[in-house]
Design an enzyme around this catalytic site. Structure first.
Site, PDB file in Angstrom:
ATOM      1  N   ARG A  51      39.083  48.775  40.354  1.00 22.59           N
ATOM      2  CA  ARG A  51      39.429  47.509  39.684  1.00 22.59           C
ATOM      3  C   ARG A  51      39.823  47.801  38.236  1.00 22.59           C
ATOM      4  NH1 ARG A  51      36.398  47.906  36.101  1.00 22.59           N
ATOM      5  NH2 ARG A  51      37.213  46.042  35.118  1.00 22.59           N
ATOM      6  N   GLY A  52      40.271  46.722  37.557  1.00 22.98           N
ATOM      7  CA  GLY A  52      40.848  46.905  36.226  1.00 22.98           C
ATOM      8  C   GLY A  52      42.337  47.113  36.439  1.00 22.98           C
ATOM      9  N   ALA A  53      43.146  46.360  35.684  1.00 22.87           N
ATOM     10  CA  ALA A  53      44.581  46.316  35.982  1.00 22.87           C
ATOM     11  C   ALA A  53      45.232  47.702  36.069  1.00 22.87           C
ATOM     12  CB  ALA A  53      45.282  45.423  34.957  1.00 22.87           C
ATOM     13  N   ARG A  94      45.720  41.639  45.437  1.00 23.30           N
ATOM     14  CA  ARG A  94      45.261  40.788  44.328  1.00 23.30           C
ATOM     15  C   ARG A  94      46.489  40.264  43.571  1.00 23.30           C
ATOM     16  NH1 ARG A  94      40.478  43.032  40.699  1.00 23.30           N
ATOM     17  NH2 ARG A  94      40.105  40.790  40.482  1.00 23.30           N
ATOM     18  N   GLN A 203      30.941  42.624  35.552  1.00 20.81           N
ATOM     19  CA  GLN A 203      31.592  43.883  35.129  1.00 20.81           C
ATOM     20  C   GLN A 203      31.068  44.349  33.772  1.00 20.81           C
ATOM     21  OE1 GLN A 203      33.204  41.243  36.405  1.00 20.81           O
ATOM     22  NE2 GLN A 203      35.012  41.835  37.570  1.00 20.81           N
ATOM     23  N   ASP A 244      45.178  41.350  32.156  1.00 26.92           N
ATOM     24  CA  ASP A 244      45.740  41.578  33.495  1.00 26.92           C
ATOM     25  C   ASP A 244      47.209  41.230  33.579  1.00 26.92           C
ATOM     26  OD1 ASP A 244      42.706  41.274  33.929  1.00 26.92           O
ATOM     27  OD2 ASP A 244      43.489  42.214  35.750  1.00 26.92           O
ATOM     28  N   ASN A 254      43.239  37.281  31.455  1.00 27.45           N
ATOM     29  CA  ASN A 254      42.209  38.325  31.544  1.00 27.45           C
ATOM     30  C   ASN A 254      41.017  37.705  32.255  1.00 27.45           C
ATOM     31  OD1 ASN A 254      41.261  41.024  30.955  1.00 27.45           O
ATOM     32  ND2 ASN A 254      39.848  40.097  29.498  1.00 27.45           N
ATOM     33  N   LYS A 255      39.996  38.505  32.450  1.00 28.06           N
ATOM     34  CA  LYS A 255      38.816  38.079  33.208  1.00 28.06           C
ATOM     35  C   LYS A 255      38.322  36.698  32.787  1.00 28.06           C
ATOM     36  CE  LYS A 255      37.365  39.595  35.963  1.00 28.06           C
ATOM     37  NZ  LYS A 255      37.729  39.131  37.335  1.00 28.06           N
TER      38      LYS A 255
HETATM   39  O1  MRU Z   1      38.517  41.583  38.357  1.00 24.02           O
HETATM   40  P1  MRU Z   1      38.624  42.842  37.547  1.00 24.02           P
HETATM   41  O2  MRU Z   1      37.306  43.520  37.344  1.00 24.02           O
HETATM   42  O3  MRU Z   1      39.690  43.775  38.073  1.00 24.02           O
HETATM   43  O4  MRU Z   1      39.119  42.326  36.121  1.00 24.02           O
HETATM   44  C1  MRU Z   1      39.364  43.282  35.118  1.00 24.02           C
HETATM   45  C2  MRU Z   1      39.739  42.697  33.824  1.00 24.02           C
HETATM   46  O5  MRU Z   1      39.841  41.501  33.664  1.00 24.02           O
HETATM   47  C3  MRU Z   1      40.097  43.668  32.737  1.00 24.02           C
HETATM   48  O6  MRU Z   1      39.787  43.144  31.475  1.00 24.02           O
HETATM   49  C4  MRU Z   1      41.608  43.956  32.793  1.00 24.02           C
HETATM   50  O7  MRU Z   1      42.002  44.298  34.081  1.00 24.02           O
HETATM   51  C5  MRU Z   1      41.996  45.032  31.841  1.00 24.02           C
HETATM   52  S1  MRU Z   1      41.450  46.626  32.343  1.00 24.02           S
HETATM   53  C6  MRU Z   1      42.034  47.740  31.198  1.00 24.02           C
END
Ligand code: MRU
Length: 361
Positions: A51-53, A94, A203, A244, A254-255
């Site tokens: 996970r994480g973009a 996703r 997270q 994201d 973002n999250k």
């Molecule tokens: O749902 P996730 O855990 O994939 O969400 C991640 C985030 O929102 C991060 O802040 C974003 O992807 C940036 S990661 C460098």
């Protein structure tokens, strides 16, 4: 344990499998999974094992390469058709992080470019090179964001971050946490990092607190609803978050909860920075209004992290996984090419991000 030794998504030595660190097991267990089938890779992305973009983009690029080498046809047209089907399938894992479609489209474009001159085995080689480049570039980009973000810091600063935009969310170093890794490398021990726990998937608690503590940073975990009092008490000098999808006008998905942090930061006069690799800047999306927000299963809110279900059975639940922070609340967007300040559409143009002229209101 040095968190920078953890690998979020790499190819196995024989280059026939994707190896990911299963982030659903952290912080309790460091377990790597070896995945070969695209359905497994889709599931790993969907359920946030990776996970994480940026990390999603890297995993998907390797996933598409693995799907490609499992295709037996020697016919280029049939092969490219199949590749596009695999791309669309992986892309459906996703919706919000643009890095997923960005990486997959970059892979299919590399294959397409060889359509008239390369054989299918040669195109497969190109796909391997492209996936490896995507990963290597991500590391370099994170380093550059780290250096630029570091230039904003003063010794003793308190930094609030939301979700996990660290080494676990990228190929290495992270985006929002990269400036902290840079500071640690330079021997700065007195930065104070506050991590929002980040309900509902935690997270911040499970991943950010884990990796920063392991790196030796002064790490404090707070519940999401404690950000206001922490700012009010003067403990936060600036906010660093990841993203994201950044629209052409600077609106940033973002999250879930990030926009609330931005509103608080504005209230308390604290600078709010988004750390954004170019792979997350989507100049084809004019504003946040066009960003699709992922909706996730209600069980993540009601029971996933609890020994016993903690909400009444049958209660209505909403579980949007991201929110959009309007560009008006963002102090600056730290890209690997430089820091963009408002108006973001002009700043992006100056930094060489091509795109439609977006209205910045
Ligand atoms: O749902 P996730 O855990 O994939 O969400 C991640 C985030 O929102 C991060 O802040 C974003 O992807 C940036 S990661 C460098």
């Amino acid at each position: 344990m040095d968190p920078l030794t953890l690998e979020t998504a790499v190819l196995s030595q024989d280059k026939r499998a994707l190896v990911i660190l299963d982030q659903t097991r952290l912080p309790g267990e460091i377990q790597y999974l070896t995945l070969t089938r695209e359905e497994e890779i889709w599931e790993a992305i969907r359920s946030l094992r990776v996970r994480g973009a940026p990390a999603i983009g890297v995993a998907a690029a390797y996933g598409l390469y693995l799907a490609a080498i499992q295709e037996e046809t020697e016919d280029t047209v049939a092969f490219l058709d199949a590749l596009r089907r695999h791309r669309d399938y992986l892309n459906s894992a996703r919706p919000t992080a643009v890095n997923l479609s960005w990486a997959l489209n970059r892979m299919t474009a590399a294959a397409q470019a060889g359509r008239d001159s390369l054989t299918v085995p040669q195109i497969k080689e190109r796909l391997l090179e492209e996936a490896e480049s995507i990963r290597q570039e991500d590391i370099a980009i994170s380093r550059a964001i780290g250096a630029l973000g570091f230039s904003l810091l003063r010794p003793g600063d308190g930094i609030l971050t939301h979700c996990n935009a660290g080494t676990l969310a990228t190929a290495k170093y992270g985006t929002a946490l990269a400036p902290i890794y840079t500071a640690l490398e330079k021997g700065w021990q007195d930065l104070r990092i506050y991590c929002d726990e980040t309900r509902p998937l935690l997270q911040g608690a499970r991943l950010t607190a884990f990796e920063l503590q392991a790196a030796g940073a002064d790490t404090t975990l707070i519940c999401d609803n404690m950000a206001s009092i922490t700012m009010q008490r003067g403990k936060i000098n600036l906010v660093f978050v990841g993203c994201d999808r950044v629209a052409a006008n600077g609106d940033t998905a973002n999250k879930i909860g990030t926009s609330g942090v931005a509103i608080l930061a504005r209230h308390y006069g604290i600078p709010f920075y988004v750390c954004a690799p170019s792979s997350t800047i989507d100049m084809d999306t004019p504003s946040g209004e066009e960003i699709v927000i992922e909706e996730r299963p209600p069980q993540e809110v009601t029971e996933l992290w609890y020994a016993h279900r903690m909400a009444p059975a049958g209660v209505k639940v909403e579980n949007p996984a991201f929110d959009v922070t309007p560009h008006t609340l963002i102090t600056g967007i730290i890209t690997e090419r430089g820091i963009a300040y408002p108006p973001f559409d002009r700043a992006f143009a100056r930094l060489g991000f091509p795109g439609k002229e977006a209205a910045c209101v």
